[in-house]
Design an enzyme around this catalytic site. Structure first.
Site, PDB file in Angstrom:
ATOM      1  N   THR A  99       0.869  -1.171   0.000  1.00 23.30           N
ATOM      2  CA  THR A  99       0.000   0.000   0.000  1.00 23.30           C
ATOM      3  C   THR A  99       0.905   1.219   0.000  1.00 23.30           C
ATOM      4  O   THR A  99       2.074   1.141   0.371  1.00 23.30           O
ATOM      5  CB  THR A  99      -0.938   0.053   1.227  1.00 23.30           C
ATOM      6  OG1 THR A  99      -0.156   0.045   2.416  1.00 23.30           O
ATOM      7  CG2 THR A  99      -1.912  -1.102   1.235  1.00 23.30           C
ATOM      8  N   SER A 100       0.347   2.347  -0.405  1.00 19.26           N
ATOM      9  CA  SER A 100       1.151   3.562  -0.541  1.00 19.26           C
ATOM     10  C   SER A 100       1.443   4.249   0.776  1.00 19.26           C
ATOM     11  O   SER A 100       2.442   4.940   0.913  1.00 19.26           O
ATOM     12  CB  SER A 100       0.457   4.544  -1.481  1.00 19.26           C
ATOM     13  OG  SER A 100       0.333   3.964  -2.752  1.00 19.26           O
TER      14      SER A 100
END
Length: 188
Positions: A8-9
């Site tokens: 995930t970012s």
């Protein structure tokens, strides 16, 4: 061996990471599961470790293509690296289907969808820039207030207590240059 990779970012996207990990575990990625919470433009150490770990006959598994590569060029580089090592790439959520690079059709589809994803992202960024420019022209977009400027009252108070600019900068977590600039502008 199935090698899972989830990303995930940001650290705020816990649910997204958990969902990816769950999907990877459901298909059998249990022995080797690499995960990280870092922007695709940042240094992806876990991805590098996962790619390095992969051996001939393994299958590299991701939930979605956008979790793996930052651009079509990056995707093609990763696919080439995997193919050189004799490792297949498997994407679990490929527009409702599952896709892998074991077949020529799978390689073609992944490459095309990677290019489309990059095109879509670039269009989104163009529209975003255009929207910001329009809002600026209409006086609706001010941008964010500079962090140091918001702390000017506290800077004044600390300077009044006799703290040095370095001490003020450390206490308020701003740069020393900002303290000098803002306090000297007040004196001018």
């Amino acid at each position: 061996m199935l090698i899972g990779y989830a990303r995930t970012s940001t650290f705020d996207q816990v649910a997204g990471l958990d969902a990816q990990l769950s999907a990877l575990e459901q298909v059998g990625c249990i022995e080797r599961l690499f995960r990280e919470q870092v922007s695709s433009v940042g240094e992806r150490e876990q991805l590098d470790q996962a790619l390095d770990f992969a051996r001939e006959g393994d299958v590299f598994v991701v939930v979605r293509l956008d979790r793996l590569a930052r651009s079509t060029t990056d995707l093609l580089r990763i696919i080439d690296l995997l193919e050189t090592k004799g490792v297949a790439l498997r994407v679990l959520d490929f527009g409702g289907a599952e896709m892998d690079t074991k077949s020529p059709t799978g390689r073609l589809m992944i490459t095309m969808f990677g290019a489309l994803a990059q095109f879509e992202r670039e269009l989104m960024l163009v529209r975003q820039r255009e929207g910001i420019e329009r809002a600026k022209r209409e006086g609706k977009y001010k941008g964010r207030a500079p962090t140091a400027l918001r702390k000017l009252p506290a800077m004044r108070a600390l300077a009044g207590e006799g703290l040095t600019p370095s001490e003020i900068a450390n206490r308020l977590q701003v740069s020393r240059a900002s303290v000098y600039r803002l306090l000297s502008a007040e004196r001018a």
